[in-house]
Design a protein around this motif. Structure first.
Motif, mmCIF file in Angstrom:
data_model
loop_
_atom_site.group_PDB
_atom_site.id
_atom_site.type_symbol
_atom_site.label_atom_id
_atom_site.label_comp_id
_atom_site.label_asym_id
_atom_site.label_seq_id
_atom_site.Cartn_x
_atom_site.Cartn_y
_atom_site.Cartn_z
ATOM 1 N N ASP A 12 -7.529 7.869 1.056
ATOM 2 C CA ASP A 12 -7.290 8.603 2.312
ATOM 3 C C ASP A 12 -6.051 9.487 2.194
ATOM 4 O O ASP A 12 -6.020 10.604 2.724
ATOM 5 C CB ASP A 12 -7.109 7.622 3.483
ATOM 6 C CG ASP A 12 -8.396 6.879 3.819
ATOM 7 O OD1 ASP A 12 -9.471 7.334 3.383
ATOM 8 O OD2 ASP A 12 -8.319 5.827 4.493
ATOM 9 N N GLY A 15 0.822 -1.205 0.000
ATOM 10 C CA GLY A 15 0.000 0.000 0.000
ATOM 11 C C GLY A 15 0.854 1.252 0.000
ATOM 12 O O GLY A 15 2.067 1.202 -0.219
ATOM 13 N N LYS A 21 -8.335 -2.753 0.269
ATOM 14 C CA LYS A 21 -7.844 -1.926 1.375
ATOM 15 C C LYS A 21 -6.831 -0.893 0.877
ATOM 16 O O LYS A 21 -6.812 0.242 1.345
ATOM 17 C CB LYS A 21 -7.188 -2.823 2.443
ATOM 18 C CG LYS A 21 -8.185 -3.461 3.385
ATOM 19 C CD LYS A 21 -7.464 -4.127 4.545
ATOM 20 C CE LYS A 21 -8.479 -4.713 5.532
ATOM 21 N NZ LYS A 21 -7.809 -5.444 6.619
ATOM 22 N N ASP A 24 -8.541 2.059 -0.677
ATOM 23 C CA ASP A 24 -9.051 2.951 0.374
ATOM 24 C C ASP A 24 -7.930 3.795 0.983
ATOM 25 O O ASP A 24 -8.091 4.999 1.233
ATOM 26 C CB ASP A 24 -9.720 2.128 1.495
ATOM 27 C CG ASP A 24 -11.012 1.469 1.030
ATOM 28 O OD1 ASP A 24 -11.562 1.918 -0.007
ATOM 29 O OD2 ASP A 24 -11.462 0.496 1.675
ATOM 30 N N GLU A 25 -6.772 3.152 1.208
ATOM 31 C CA GLU A 25 -5.632 3.880 1.800
ATOM 32 C C GLU A 25 -5.134 4.973 0.858
ATOM 33 O O GLU A 25 -4.746 6.059 1.308
ATOM 34 C CB GLU A 25 -4.496 2.894 2.116
ATOM 35 C CG GLU A 25 -4.782 2.001 3.317
ATOM 36 C CD GLU A 25 -3.743 0.889 3.488
ATOM 37 O OE1 GLU A 25 -2.698 0.935 2.801
ATOM 38 O OE2 GLU A 25 -3.980 -0.021 4.298
#
Length: 602
Positions: A146, A104, A139, A142-143
């Protein structure tokens, strides 16, 4: 006439697959013949880049896809070479943000994305390595979102397209259910989303120099993007700096455009082209190369200042001049001045006698790469322990550089690492689960406390932890931080180390040298078990007699010595020690070599 162009940079954290993706793009666009043998990571052309598997210098390349020219700039992923990223983004009209499907967004992802968003570039997000077993695609998306919000991206930038790829296997898709054939979806998204260079062809010629290169045939070359107008070979131009002062002028002896891995000579270049020019001796990075009638320089992004420095001096050990050819302060000074000129992230200053030179940089890795490069060029130098550069605020208070440290490790090691980071005056900002049995810790830590921590961190996590750091800001001084706890073993004689002596000294500490290693007075040969320095004789052989006894004739079994890399040695040193660097050896030593003079100084 000018061509149909797209200029883009590929930005990512270190090891997320930028250079490998560019390899696949070049192969699929027809840059190479079908029967041509091609190396991996083509853009990493330097010896150190190939050995370490990292990109150190930003490099442009160009490929044609369906009649459209794509100028692609490969950028470094390591925070220490962030100066390269900042400069080359001025040449791009769009960026591909590459993010690893399991790791990520990492600290350097945040750093490079912040720079791109600041320049109003619209990113295309590519989730790479989606075929990894531990990928967590949803995920990670989403990171990333953000992260965009945290960096205050505008509405246009927040509406980023997302693609999924495996750069190594050469495929990219818009939806994971699509068939995975090739990189065509990526090429199409680049054509759709990266805007054409919006440049005025009617204005007089002007280009911003973003990179400095050296060609064995052409000499000094400047690489940059033509912002406006056009220019032909042999036309007369001038160079102006950011204060609009003229600093150079001359004829453009060569104009080169990038095509694949080659530079191709051309007669004329136009607005939007990324080019390489030769013929100017004084102009450097951030200068504007332009027509005589242009008076105003093109605005350039100011580079973040260095946060760390080392002092480089002439080698004055007992072995000075025996292993390298370039040993004088004049030669060392000339080389360091040339580095400061070509690398804007490096600063140079010297003392009054001009025999000690302070080199400022972004971190230990950047300074280590410079020293390793000089070593391979035949220089002999002494290097001091890296130290951070302090500042004062308006109230006269002392400020020091802080870094954001992101640590990924197994849950069982988290308490040990938190304790170590606390001892280094760090502040735990965030602690979250990073997957099955994994934890992610985010600290704000003073740069001083991180010098030399990497090797201890690997020991604490049994080699399984990953530590990433990126410059955060300057903040209040945190007070004294304890350095190395153990003293060192110092050689008392000049000669070759003997197995018998090393065997008998093993109980005193860990050795750094093998038998038959040449040593001299004041050279560090090992680490003492206790916190004080100990002088030892590593030349002491066994006293020979004609009587044999089973007790005294035991076999000599030596523990393998601890071997350190250049960066590890730089971080290991104490303030009263130096690292002697020659083309053949790296040696730790005391600043004052003679024992009685050391005692007097202390």
């Amino acid at each position: 006439m000018s061509r149909d162009l797209r200029n883009l940079a590929i930005i990512a954290h270190v090891d997320h697959g930028k250079t490998t993706l560019i390899d696949s793009m070049m192969k699929q666009s027809g840059v190479f013949r079908d029967n041509q043998s091609v190396d991996e990571r083509l853009m990493d052309t330097g010896d150190l880049e190939k050995e370490r598997g990292i990109t150190i210098l930003a490099k442009p390349t160009s490929i044609d896809w369906k009649g459209i020219t794509l100028n692609i700039i490969d950028t470094p992923g390591h925070a220490d070479f962030g100066g390269e990223v900042e400069r080359v983004l001025s040449m791009a009209d769009g960026v591909i943000l590459l993010v690893d499907a399991s790791e990520g967004p990492m600290p350097q992802t945040k750093f490079v994305l912040a720079k791109a968003l600041k320049q109003n570039l619209l990113p295309i997000v590519v989730i790479n390595k989606v075929d990894k077993k531990d990928s967590r695609i949803d995920k990670v998306v989403d990171e990333i979102f953000d992260l965009f919000i945290a960096l205050e991206a505008n509405d246009n930038q927040l509406d980023f397209p997302i693609l999924y790829s495996s750069g190594r296997d050469g495929w990219c898709v818009q939806d994971l259910k699509d068939e995975k054939h090739n990189l065509d979806p990526l090429f199409e998204k680049i054509i759709d989303c990266v805007s054409k260079p919006q440049n005025d062809h009617t204005k007089p010629f002007a280009m911003l120099a973003s990179l400095l290169d050296f060609d064995p045939y052409l000499g000094r070359c400047l690489i940059g993007k033509v912002i406006q107008g056009s220019v032909k070979v042999n036309e007369y131009v001038k160079a102006i700096n950011l204060k609009n002062n003229k600093i150079d002028s001359g004829r453009l002896t060569k104009l080169l455009r990038f095509q694949g891995m080659k530079k191709i000579p051309v007669d004329e270049v136009f607005a939007g082209d990324i080019i390489c020019i030769a013929g100017l001796n004084q102009a450097s990075v951030s200068d504007t190369i332009c027509n005589e009638i242009v008076e105003k320089a093109i605005l350039s992004t100011p580079i973040d200042p260095p946060s760390m420095a080392v002092t480089i001096t002439v080698n004055d050990s007992e072995f000075a001049g025996t292993e390298g050819k370039k040993v004088t302060s004049t030669l060392i000074r000339t080389r360091l001045l040339a580095e400061a000129e070509t690398n804007v992230a490096v600063t140079f200053s010297e003392n009054e006698k001009k025999d000690a030179f302070e080199i400022g940089g972004r971190g230990e890795l950047q300074l280590g790469v410079l020293i390793e490069t000089m070593r391979r060029e035949g220089y002999e130098i002494n290097v001091s322990r890296p130290r951070v550069l302090f500042k004062k605020n308006s109230k006269g208070e002392k400020l020091e550089p802080f870094e954001e440290v992101t640590i990924d490790l197994d849950n069982e090691f988290s308490s040990t690492v938190i304790d170590s980071m606390n001892q280094r005056k760090s502040e735990l900002r965030e602690m979250k689960s990073g997957g099955i049995g994994k934890t992610r810790l985010i600290f704000k830590a003073p740069s001083r406390g991180l010098i030399g921590y990497q090797s201890q961190f690997l020991t604490e996590t049994k080699g399984t932890g990953v530590l990433n750091r990126v410059f955060d800001d300057y903040d209040n001084y945190k007070g004294e931080i304890k350095g190395r706890r153990n003293g060192v073993l110092i050689a008392t004689e000049k000669g070759e180390a003997v197995s018998f002596a090393l065997f008998n000294l093993q109980s005193r500490g860990a050795m750094f040298i093998d038998p038959k290693t040449k040593v001299y007075k004041g050279m560090i040969v090992g680490e003492h078990n206790r916190d004080n320095d100990l002088e030892v004789n590593v030349l002491k052989g066994k006293k020979l007699t004609n009587v044999r006894a089973s007790g005294s004739d035991q076999a000599i079994i030596l523990t393998p010595p601890r071997k350190m890399t250049l960066e590890q040695m730089m971080a290991y040193m104490a303030d009263d020690e130096l690292l002697e660097v020659t083309p053949m050896n790296l040696r730790l030593r005391k600043k004052i070599l003679l024992s009685h003079l050391r005692k007097r100084a202390s």
